[in-house]
Design a protein around this motif. Structure first.
Motif, PDB file in Angstrom:
ATOM      1  N   SER A   8     -50.959   7.870  57.326  1.00 47.69           N
ATOM      2  CA  SER A   8     -51.582   8.718  56.319  1.00 47.69           C
ATOM      3  C   SER A   8     -50.972  10.118  56.337  1.00 47.69           C
ATOM      4  O   SER A   8     -50.220  10.480  57.250  1.00 47.69           O
ATOM      5  N   VAL A  10     -52.165  14.342  55.228  1.00 49.80           N
ATOM      6  CA  VAL A  10     -53.089  15.318  54.653  1.00 49.80           C
ATOM      7  C   VAL A  10     -52.349  16.637  54.459  1.00 49.80           C
ATOM      8  O   VAL A  10     -51.468  16.989  55.238  1.00 49.80           O
ATOM      9  N   VAL A  15     -53.658  15.139  60.793  1.00 47.17           N
ATOM     10  CA  VAL A  15     -53.933  13.761  61.175  1.00 47.17           C
ATOM     11  C   VAL A  15     -52.790  12.900  60.643  1.00 47.17           C
ATOM     12  O   VAL A  15     -52.027  13.324  59.765  1.00 47.17           O
ATOM     13  N   HIS A  42     -58.525  15.501  56.063  1.00 45.83           N
ATOM     14  CA  HIS A  42     -58.992  14.248  56.662  1.00 45.83           C
ATOM     15  C   HIS A  42     -60.453  13.991  56.304  1.00 45.83           C
ATOM     16  O   HIS A  42     -61.209  14.902  55.932  1.00 45.83           O
ATOM     17  N   ASN A 214     -60.120  15.748  65.189  1.00 46.08           N
ATOM     18  CA  ASN A 214     -59.374  14.716  64.483  1.00 46.08           C
ATOM     19  C   ASN A 214     -57.883  14.923  64.699  1.00 46.08           C
ATOM     20  O   ASN A 214     -57.402  16.057  64.707  1.00 46.08           O
TER      21      ASN A 214
END
Length: 282
Positions: A8, A10, A15, A42, A214
């Motif tokens: 992923s 962001v 993250v 996130h 996170n």
């Protein structure tokens, strides 16, 4: 070394690839980030904006890298949170393609599924997919304590010996190198990072800081893989990773910020302190 990192992304905070890319680069490796989501922040904030990248579009990006003959030079594939089995299947296909072109290449999987106190936080079916399909295909995995127990099929592991027994069960399914990232035994003031490979088993004990931001697991997997590639040594990679992560978390705690102090910790990434020593367990 070239690392293909399928995770992923962001824009705000750290993250997934946003947490992994900078440490990998700071440690001297090339990294090619392939994004599975492109979010504003996130999901721990409870609200976010931006798209999930469709599985076929993820595959298109990887195909474009292949057309540049990039897959043949990949030394490792790194993956983290997999919210959709369709994306997981693309990750596994990419690993197969890379290994066909470069057999020594590693697949490092951070099997993100849940955590102590939170239970499973991924959609139904993902934990079983990770256990039965993804983890057996990996060379290196970096579960936390909760995820290790699930993968091993045990209720709890309260001592380091029980943790090692659980790791042995998981290693029999495929991965040869396992880093357990947050082992908490009966001493609530400390945590251990435990690494096991064909050469032995080791741990590093650090104080347990009152912080769980996170992205910590994403940074851990990226740093550990980078050091494995550089040194070829599990205990060396473990020691450098544990000390770097403690320095990042300690600086983040002192800053009072929610997001990891990743850039401020870049010297601790490039030149890990030696505050906490590696102990051989067997």
């Amino acid at each position: 070394m070239q690392i293909l990192s399928i995770q992923s992304h962001v824009a705000f905070g750290y993250v997934g690839n946003s947490a992994a890319v900078f440490p990998i680069q700071r440690l001297g490796h090339e990294v090619w980030p392939v994004l599975t989501v492109n979010f504003s922040n996130h999901t721990g904030y409870g609200a976010w904006r931006g798209p999930v990248v469709a599985a076929d579009q993820v595959a298109e990006v990887i195909e474009g890298i292949s057309e540049r003959d990039g897959l043949s030079t990949v030394s490792a594939v790194l993956s983290g949170y997999q919210g959709d089995p369709a994306v997981g299947a693309i990750v596994l296909d990419s690993v197969r393609r890379v290994k066909a072109l470069n057999p020594p290449a590693l697949y490092c999987c951070d099997p993100v599924m849940g955590d102590v106190g939170r239970g499973m936080f991924v959609r139904e079916g993902i934990p079983e997919f990770m256990r039965d399909e993804v983890v057996p295909a990996a060379d290196v995995i970096t579960p936390n304590h909760f995820e290790l127990n699930f993968l091993a099929g045990v209720e709890s592991t309260d001592t380091l010996q029980e943790v090692l027994a659980a790791v042995d069960i998981v290693r029999e399914s495929g991965p040869s190198n396992v880093l357990v990232t947050s082992v908490i035994t009966k001493d609530p003031t400390h945590l251990d990072l435990v690494a096991v490979s064909d050469e032995g088993a080791w741990s590093v004990t650090t104080p347990l800081l009152p912080i769980s931001p996170n992205g910590g697991g994403d940074v851990t997997a990226a740093v550990y893989l980078s050091h494995l590639l550089s040194t070829g040594s599990t205990p060396a990679a473990l020691g450098r990773t544990a000390n770097t992560l403690f320095a990042i978390l300690d600086r983040t705690l002192k800053s009072g910020r929610r997001e990891l102090e990743l850039i401020a910790s870049q010297d601790d990434i490039a030149n890990p302190p030696t505050t906490y020593e590696v102990t051989q367990l067997r």
